[in-house]
Design an enzyme around this catalytic site. Structure first.
Site, PDB file in Angstrom:
ATOM      1  N   VAL A  78      31.832 -22.429 -31.060  1.00  0.00           N
ATOM      2  CA  VAL A  78      32.553 -21.209 -30.703  1.00  0.00           C
ATOM      3  C   VAL A  78      32.268 -20.141 -31.757  1.00  0.00           C
ATOM      4  CG1 VAL A  78      34.823 -20.155 -30.329  1.00  0.00           C
ATOM      5  CG2 VAL A  78      34.408 -22.498 -29.556  1.00  0.00           C
ATOM      6  N   ALA A 123      32.900 -18.678 -36.928  1.00  0.00           N
ATOM      7  CA  ALA A 123      32.437 -19.607 -35.897  1.00  0.00           C
ATOM      8  C   ALA A 123      32.866 -21.013 -36.290  1.00  0.00           C
ATOM      9  CB  ALA A 123      30.919 -19.528 -35.756  1.00  0.00           C
ATOM     10  N   LYS A 124      32.759 -21.932 -35.374  1.00  0.00           N
ATOM     11  CA  LYS A 124      33.065 -23.334 -35.681  1.00  0.00           C
ATOM     12  C   LYS A 124      32.454 -24.200 -34.603  1.00  0.00           C
ATOM     13  CE  LYS A 124      35.511 -25.758 -38.726  1.00  0.00           C
ATOM     14  NZ  LYS A 124      35.801 -25.439 -40.136  1.00  0.00           N
ATOM     15  N   GLY A 125      32.187 -25.462 -34.944  1.00  0.00           N
ATOM     16  CA  GLY A 125      31.646 -26.378 -33.950  1.00  0.00           C
ATOM     17  C   GLY A 125      32.254 -27.750 -34.106  1.00  0.00           C
TER      18      GLY A 125
END
Ligand code: NAD
Length: 434
Positions: A78, A123-125
């Site tokens: 995201v 962001a992050k995953g």
């Protein structure tokens, strides 16, 4: 520092892909944005941009297991906001990862990066997997397939992943290699937190814990609390909690209680932190450490201490345990460890909470240094890195402290004020495309 009354919470326009009855961590983040909105002045006009992630990618990650069967895992990346620069944020491998969680973590990265003023968006995953159930070869296949799947939106100038819970330098090396194979050239700047021999930065492993320690010492100085002899309790004894605990112990504090996924331990005289770190390294957790007594997990929250460092997962300090916390200061090493109700309880009790969005920003700050070093292929010494890290953390914390005093708000709201203003100012100056 007392908080002004909170305005009533507005109803949000929620995306159809989230369950409004189970908003999860994204709901916590939305409440935090509501609390800051009254302080944004004319920039409040743009606040909706913070309540919607710019881009959310959901991927299927199939791998062949060692026993020949095929397993499928849910993967996410995201990008919450990229107004101030490329997306930046970690990748989490955990069985409880959800879209809501990754969205919230990506948003907190936007806030954090703006709070310490590094030129990144958020962001992050994550992958919904318990990596402890996989062999090393399976983990490598999972990491490589996930990296290929999200490869369409990441890149050194687009979005730069990093380690988070259950991911480490080895995982970053596989991600860097996979991305490099796909683009046909070695692209060290696509991830940070890499091994030092592959374009990683000295000081990165300890950076988040060092940042936690730095803001803790600054807040102790400003409130007249001595570090020497201070009693510290730490939840999570991995990268962040382990390093923070070690640095506090080296500064003369007593780490009296530690909790991790294997249990809780206690030693009123202070734990031997280097020995505990070695025990965790050997056994995988704090449970069974010879130099401490076991304690019930729930009792951990009521332990007599001056400083509490949650450094495990989110939503650990809740309305059910916040009232029992005896610490004078909570330093959030984890992302989102305190629910908004618990935040209010701690604030009413006069507990000073140093929020995640400033306290654990040391990791991304040294990730920024790593990225800069990769672009120029010129590497700095560990002393240079630590000195620059401490300077950025101290300056950012001083700014947040001042805003909190001026507005009579908590440090969390103050950090959000500083960060949201920076993000929305960038948004306003860039204007809306087209
Ligand atoms: P890690 O995997 O190294 O350590 C996680 C720790 O949490 C372990 O000690 C584990 O036993 C413990 N834990 C897991 N589940 C638990 C549970 N149910 N109860 C108690 N303890 C539990 O991860 P890390 O990198 O230290 O990250 C910890 C937190 O810090 C996460 O919230 C992460 O998002 C945040 N964070 C990490 C970094 C970084 O640079 N590593 C940067 C910023 C924020």
């Amino acid at each position: 520092m007392s908080n002004t009354p909170n305005p009533p919470l507005p109803t949000h326009a929620l995306p159809s892909y989230l369950d409004p009855n189970h908003l999860g961590p994204w709901g916590v983040y939305l409440q935090q944005i509501d609390r800051v909105t009254p302080y944004l002045g004319s920039l409040a006009r743009w606040v909706e941009t913070l309540k919607r992630p710019k881009r959310a990618l959901i991927v299927d990650v199939p791998i062949e297991l060692d026993n020949g069967t095929i397993a499928h895992f849910e993967g996410y990346r995201v990008q919450h906001n990229v107004s101030r620069g490329p997306g930046k944020g970690g990748v989490r491998f955990h069985q409880d990862v959800t879209l809501s969680e990754v969205m919230a973590l990506s948003a907190w990265m936007s806030i954090k990066n703006a709070a310490v003023n590094v030129p990144y968006g958020g962001a992050k995953g994550g992958i919904r997997v318990d990596p402890k159930t996989l062999s090393k070869a399976e983990l490598e296949r999972l990491t490589r397939r996930y990296t290929s799947e999200i490869g369409i939106i990441i890149g050194p100038s687009k979005d730069i992943p990093a380690p988070d819970v259950n991911t480490n330098a080895q995982v970053m090396a596989w991600m860097m290699d996979t991305y490099s194979m796909n683009v046909g050239t070695t692209a060290t700047g696509v991830v940070t937190g890499k091994p030092v021999d592959l374009g990683g930065s000295l000081g990165r492993v300890e950076a988040t814990g060092r940042g936690v320690f730095t803001v803790g010492v600054e807040a102790a100085r400003l409130t007249g609390m001595g570090i020497e002899g201070a009693r510290v309790a730490v939840q999570g004894f991995g990268n962040v909690g382990g390093t923070a605990g070690k640095l506090f112990a080296e500064a003369g504090a007593k780490v009296v209680a530690v909790q991790d996924h294997t249990g809780s331990i206690h030693n009123d005289k202070g734990l031997d932190v280097p020995a505990l770190l070695a025990h965790v390294q050997q056994t995988g957790g704090v449970c069974g450490f010879a130099g401490a007594e076991p304690m019930a997990n729930d009792a951990f929250w009521g332990v007599a201490c001056d400083i509490l460092i949650p450094a495990a997962l989110e939503s650990q300090i809740t309305k059910d345990n916040a009232g029992r916390i005896q610490a004078k200061m909570v330093i959030e090493g984890a992302n989102g460890p305190t629910t908004p109700e618990a935040d209010d309880i701690l604030n009413d009790k006069g507990v000073l909470v140093l929020p995640d969005v400033i306290s654990n920003a040391g990791g991304v700050t040294v990730s920024y240094f790593e990225w800069v070093q990769d672009f120029s292929s010129f590497f700095w010494t560990e002393d240079e890195i630590n000195a620059r890290l401490v300077r950025i953390m101290k300056e950012a914390f001083a700014g947040v402290w001042q805003v909190a005093q001026e507005n009579k708000v908590t440090l969390r709201t103050a950090t959000f004020i500083v960060a949201c203003k920076r993000i929305l100012h960038a948004r306003e100056m860039r204007g809306l495309y087209p």
